[in-house]
Design an enzyme around this catalytic site. Structure first.
Site, PDB file in Angstrom:
ATOM      1  N   ASP A 330       0.834  -1.194   0.000  1.00 27.27           N
ATOM      2  CA  ASP A 330       0.000   0.000   0.000  1.00 27.27           C
ATOM      3  C   ASP A 330       0.874   1.252   0.000  1.00 27.27           C
ATOM      4  O   ASP A 330       1.853   1.345   0.745  1.00 27.27           O
ATOM      5  CB  ASP A 330      -0.893  -0.036   1.248  1.00 27.27           C
ATOM      6  N   GLU A 367       1.810  -0.361  -5.033  1.00 30.85           N
ATOM      7  CA  GLU A 367       0.879   0.713  -5.364  1.00 30.85           C
ATOM      8  C   GLU A 367       1.757   1.960  -5.485  1.00 30.85           C
ATOM      9  O   GLU A 367       2.193   2.511  -4.471  1.00 30.85           O
ATOM     10  CB  GLU A 367      -0.170   0.887  -4.264  1.00 30.85           C
TER      11      GLU A 367
END
Length: 672
Positions: A330, A367
């Protein structure tokens, strides 16, 4: 109860012969108390050993199952980055089990201008000593080119499934139950990517609104499986889930959050790292303020050796002890920031991953952005990382919505986004292609809503993305056609496709594009009336991708001539059959494009088979399109999803509006 010096390594609570060794890393602490909890209450033992920043001790006679925490003594000097407060019980960041979920309560607050002296013992979960076991995992080991990812919430995937016993829904056992395994096997996916599975925090602002942090992007216990998804033996329940997925030929990828923690900004609770060594684990600015490049109030400092060691040890733990096969990071741009705060190609985290013998061999997905300076880093991550390609998501949505001037952009995405990823020897599988993900509209909502509907989140619809590139189509047939076209584009493009759980059965979130706090029917996948026709269509797309290697290459295609036959590996065509010229690509009204795809010229001869595939994408009205010379077999027409494959002898084909057609033929080498 007595305590001895013990050893500084490994960090965490380690059962050994005769007792348990405890080790905690804090460079700025003045003393560390180990707190043991029994029916008689709390016993505090000061760790007697110190080796550099590591405080350690050995408790004879202690066994797995013992409950513990830490109190760390030191200066309260926020302006210098120090927020020690021994009144607060702290979770061991290396704890492999946490005995209950972590939910905000007032005694967790550390204090503002001075320390808050309320004892947090009664409201804090306890860390639990656990045996360290490294099983011999029987992994599927799918290649990147053969990978199809299915992104799912570990609870929400099962909560409404009628074939899963009620007592298993929302738990690891339900996630890997036969109804889910059968569904995934039938689809043909090769990996399940799970939203955060480690112990996380329910934030104060959600608790006060009667909501919870459903998605789990507020980590606190990095090593511990989230307690709300399991029963009395969380580690073994998690491992059994992994074993069942592996036995079904499905890899397990975890969404991990190492860019921040659930402790938030200076007004947030003291749960673990803030009280252990705030100045080491977090990035701080002038006057000890928190640098926030994640939008959550704090940013982990992976340029610090203690924070970097925590992350690397944690990743190896999930691979070796828990059996997972990869990670999605993330806000990974944060992890690529060096000591200066700038994103660096040789940042400590990236360098550590590249040389780690355990981690460099698992699937790694970035990401590639955060909200800090230079934080949009798409295409910048080194091998062995692949990356979420949001350009694919947006360009595909806009092309099929009919936005002007998008044909050139969709062409780049279908061909693997080489302009972004073809550098430093990276493979074409560096691009993870997706239309939808947990963060945003579901596929059904993408064709049902023009605007987000997030009022249930309690933020007056201000949260969630505004640029959704969606369209509220009133006609169910138009919705179905758009969904099939989007899915075909994603699954048949070069790169690695990722399907959002529930999209294959028409799941809706009622227009909520930020269901992070919706642990209810809004956020759960709805299995009550699945769209079986759409599921069959998705299954067919995945089978076509698997059967035709030319659709899932590892080399990029650059329209170069192949040595074996002198034919280019990529040839774009207009509906007329002619190759587009620059003025055609610049035509804002161009809505239909075709492409011949062969094995990459830069790869070994025959690497993708002696085959050609022709894709036609028509986002405009119905039209006719000429086919390249040769005998073609039509594999798919998204306007006729149930039609069987058929030999195609005509020189041209009729394309319905909002449709994709797929053809294949052998090249002369294969037929000679």
């Amino acid at each position: 109860m007595k305590i001895e010096a013990g050893r500084p390594d490994p960090l965490g609570a380690t059962p050994v012969e005769g007792g348990v060794n405890f080790a905690l890393a804090s460079a700025h602490a003045e003393a560390v108390d180990l707190c043991l909890f029994t029916k008689a209450g709390e016993t505090r033992l000061r760790l007697p050993g110190r080796a550099g920043p590591i405080w350690h001790g050995f408790v004879p006679g202690l066994k797995p199952g013992a409950r513990y925490g830490y109190r760390v003594c030191g200066k309260w000097a926020p302006e210098a980055g120090h927020r020690f407060n021994s009144a607060k019980l702290l979770i061991d960041p290396y704890a492999r089990i946490i005995d209950s979920k972590i939910t905000w309560q007032a005694p967790m607050q550390p204090g503002k201008t001075k320390p808050d002296r309320r004892n947090s013992t009664e409201v804090m979960p306890k860390s639990v000593v656990a045996e360290i076991v490294r099983p011999d995992w029987q992994r599927p080991h799918h290649s990147w080119s053969g990978t199809v990812i299915y992104e799912a919430h570990p609870k929400g995937l099962t909560m409404t499934h009628p074939a899963i016993p009620a007592e298993l829904r929302g738990r690891w056992a339900g996630l890997a139950s036969e109804p889910i395994l059968a569904h995934l096997r039938d689809l043909g996916v090769t990996a399940i990517e799970l939203l955060p599975t480690c112990a996380y925090h329910d934030d104060r602002f959600l608790v006060e609104k009667g909501l919870s942090n459903y998605w789990g992007y507020q980590p606190v216990g990095f090593f511990a499986p989230e307690p709300r998804y399991c029963g009395p033996d969380p580690r073994e329940e998690f491992r059994e889930m992994v074993r069942r997925f592996h036995a079904a030929g499905i890899e397990v990828i975890l969404d991990v959050v190492f860019n921040h923690t659930g402790e938030g900004d200076a007004l947030g609770p003291m749960l673990s790292l803030r009280g252990i060594d705030n100045a080491s684990y977090y990035r701080l600015g002038a006057g000890g303020s928190y640098i926030d490049e994640t939008g959550t109030g704090n940013t982990l400092n992976l340029a610090n050796p203690l924070a970097l060691r925590l992350v690397m040890d944690c990743l190896r733990h999930w691979v070796e002890e828990m059996g997972v096969d990869g990670f999605r990071f993330d806000l990974a741009a944060t992890l690529a920031r060096g000591a200066s705060g700038a994103i660096e190609p040789h940042a400590p985290f990236l360098t550590a991953i590249a040389q780690d013998p355990v981690l460099r061999g698992v699937k790694l997905i970035a990401e590639p952005w955060d909200i800090g300076p230079g934080g949009y880093y798409l295409g910048g991550f080194p091998h062995p990382f692949s990356e979420w390609n949001d350009r694919f998501r947006d360009d595909a949505r806009r092309f099929w919505r009919g936005d002007r001037g998008m044909t050139g952009d969709i062409a780049r995405r279908v061909a693997g986004s080489a302009e972004l990823f073809d550098q430093h020897g990276r493979p074409a599988t560096a691009s993870v292609n997706f239309i939808t993900a947990h963060d945003g509209f579901t596929l059904q909502d993408l064709v049902s809503f023009g605007e987000k509907q997030n009022l249930a989140n309690g933020e007056n619809n201000r949260d969630g993305h505004d640029a959704n590139f969606s369209e509220a189509l009133a006609d169910p047939q138009a919705q179905a056609a758009r969904k099939r076209a989007l899915l075909a584009t994603m699954i048949l493009s070069q790169g690695v496709p990722m399907l959002l759980a529930g999209d294959e059965i028409g799941n809706s979130q009622g227009g909520n594009n930020n269901a992070y706090a919706q642990d209810n029917e809004t956020g759960w996948v709805d299995w009550t009336a699945p769209d079986e026709e759409l599921k069959t269509f998705v299954k067919r797309l995945i089978r076509i991708r698997k059967d035709h290697k030319v659709l899932r290459q590892t080399r990029f295609l650059h329209a170069l001539e192949r040595k074996q036959d002198g034919i280019r590996d990529l040839i774009w065509r207009l509906c007329s059959g002619e190759e587009p010229q620059p003025n055609d690509w610049n035509d804002p009204e161009l809505r239909c494009i075709g492409v011949e795809i062969r094995g990459a010229a830069e790869g070994p001869a025959g690497d993708a088979g002696f085959e050609a595939v022709y894709l036609l994408l028509n986002a405009g009205p119905a039209c006719s399109a000429s086919l390249p010379t040769g005998r073609w077999t039509q594999l798919l027409d998204t306007a006729r999803p149930e039609a069987a494959e058929e030999q195609f002898s005509a020189a041209e084909t009729c394309l319905a509006a909002q449709s994709v057609q797929v053809f294949t033929r052998a090249t002369p080498q294969e037929t000679s």
